[in-house]
Design a protein around this motif. Structure first.
Motif, PDB file in Angstrom:
ATOM      1  N   VAL A 190      -3.622  72.352  45.844  1.00 53.73           N
ATOM      2  CA  VAL A 190      -3.466  72.471  47.293  1.00 53.73           C
ATOM      3  C   VAL A 190      -4.312  71.447  48.038  1.00 53.73           C
ATOM      4  CG1 VAL A 190      -2.738  74.898  47.234  1.00 53.73           C
ATOM      5  CG2 VAL A 190      -5.153  74.355  47.604  1.00 53.73           C
ATOM      6  N   HIS A 250      -2.561  68.767  50.478  1.00 59.22           N
ATOM      7  CA  HIS A 250      -2.937  68.753  51.894  1.00 59.22           C
ATOM      8  C   HIS A 250      -3.585  67.428  52.294  1.00 59.22           C
ATOM      9  CE1 HIS A 250      -3.835  70.504  55.766  1.00 59.22           C
ATOM     10  NE2 HIS A 250      -5.095  70.116  55.655  1.00 59.22           N
ATOM     11  N   HIS A 251      -4.582  66.995  51.535  1.00 62.84           N
ATOM     12  CA  HIS A 251      -5.374  65.848  51.956  1.00 62.84           C
ATOM     13  C   HIS A 251      -4.827  64.497  51.498  1.00 62.84           C
ATOM     14  CE1 HIS A 251      -8.446  68.175  53.932  1.00 62.84           C
ATOM     15  NE2 HIS A 251      -8.449  69.004  52.910  1.00 62.84           N
ATOM     16  N   SER A 304       1.452  70.171  55.391  1.00 63.43           N
ATOM     17  CA  SER A 304       0.843  71.270  56.136  1.00 63.43           C
ATOM     18  C   SER A 304       0.700  72.468  55.190  1.00 63.43           C
ATOM     19  CB  SER A 304       1.730  71.660  57.319  1.00 63.43           C
ATOM     20  OG  SER A 304       2.916  72.290  56.840  1.00 63.43           O
ATOM     21  N   VAL A 305      -0.057  73.454  55.625  1.00 64.70           N
ATOM     22  CA  VAL A 305      -0.237  74.669  54.838  1.00 64.70           C
ATOM     23  C   VAL A 305       1.117  75.339  54.591  1.00 64.70           C
ATOM     24  CG1 VAL A 305      -1.245  76.989  54.882  1.00 64.70           C
ATOM     25  CG2 VAL A 305      -2.628  75.016  55.559  1.00 64.70           C
ATOM     26  N   ILE A 326       3.010  73.365  51.973  1.00 68.46           N
ATOM     27  CA  ILE A 326       2.434  73.595  50.643  1.00 68.46           C
ATOM     28  C   ILE A 326       2.896  74.944  50.103  1.00 68.46           C
ATOM     29  CG2 ILE A 326       0.298  73.966  49.335  1.00 68.46           C
ATOM     30  CD1 ILE A 326      -1.051  72.024  51.385  1.00 68.46           C
ATOM     31  N   LYS A 354      -4.145  78.946  52.246  1.00 68.55           N
ATOM     32  CA  LYS A 354      -5.350  78.786  53.069  1.00 68.55           C
ATOM     33  C   LYS A 354      -6.604  79.149  52.280  1.00 68.55           C
ATOM     34  CE  LYS A 354      -3.263  79.630  57.604  1.00 68.55           C
ATOM     35  NZ  LYS A 354      -3.207  80.568  58.747  1.00 68.55           N
ATOM     36  N   LEU A 394      -7.260  76.478  49.648  1.00 73.59           N
ATOM     37  CA  LEU A 394      -7.710  75.264  50.314  1.00 73.59           C
ATOM     38  C   LEU A 394      -9.178  75.400  50.735  1.00 73.59           C
ATOM     39  CD1 LEU A 394      -6.708  72.481  51.186  1.00 73.59           C
ATOM     40  CD2 LEU A 394      -5.854  73.510  53.283  1.00 73.59           C
TER      41      LEU A 394
END
Length: 172
Positions: free
Chosen positions: A116, A120-121, A126-127, A130, A142, A145
């Protein structure tokens, strides 16, 4: 058929290096990522009529490549450990201290957190995206992450200390 081949070739050319980079970051091994990505693109070609209709064919390939890599890990855990030990002392090309620290830290966190964090990075999803890609809910993403970031921060702090602390040799 020729039009399909041209369309697939364009898709492959536009996305293969990006997907390879993402998967290499997720797995911690460029060689394993290359094998999994190659197999995922072969599967995408076999199913191109349906894959091209997906919201994101690139996400489809990345998801399949990740599953292939995980399957390979389950079959070859001991071989991978030996490979990593062998590769640890080799330097193929100069890399920055920051790059080495981040790769090292990514290898130290759980596979779920690493996945994740990379999506994400590095991938920029976006969450919600993902969650859809990994087949999970938003709250789980979340949590992974947040935990992944905390774990990375701790490992990066350790790496920074080891790098600046004048500590002994790594490996041997």
């Amino acid at each position: 058929m020729k039009r399909d081949a041209e369309e697939f070739d364009a898709f492959y050319s536009a996305s293969a290096q990006r997907v390879l980079g993402h998967l290499a970051a997720m797995t911690g091994s460029r060689a394993e990522a290359e094998d999994a990505v190659a197999e995922a693109y072969a599967r995408a070609w076999d199913r191109w009529a349906s894959v091209r209709e997906c919201d994101s064919p690139e996400a489809w390939v990345r998801r399949v490549a990740y599953r292939i890599a995980v399957s390979a890990w389950r079959k070859t855990v001991n071989r991978l450990r030996a490979h990593r030990r062998e590769m640890a002392g080799q330097q193929v090309e100069p890399t920055s201290v920051d790059h080495v620290a981040v790769v090292s830290a990514l290898r130290r966190i759980s596979a779920e957190q690493r996945r994740v964090v990379v999506l994400h990075h590095l991938v920029g999803l976006s969450v919600t995206e993902i969650a859809a890609e990994i087949g999970s809910n938003v709250n789980t993403v979340k949590t992974r992450l947040a935990r992944g970031r905390r774990a990375l921060a701790a490992h990066l702090s350790d790496d920074a200390y080891e790098t600046t602390g004048g500590g002994g040799s790594h490996g041997s």
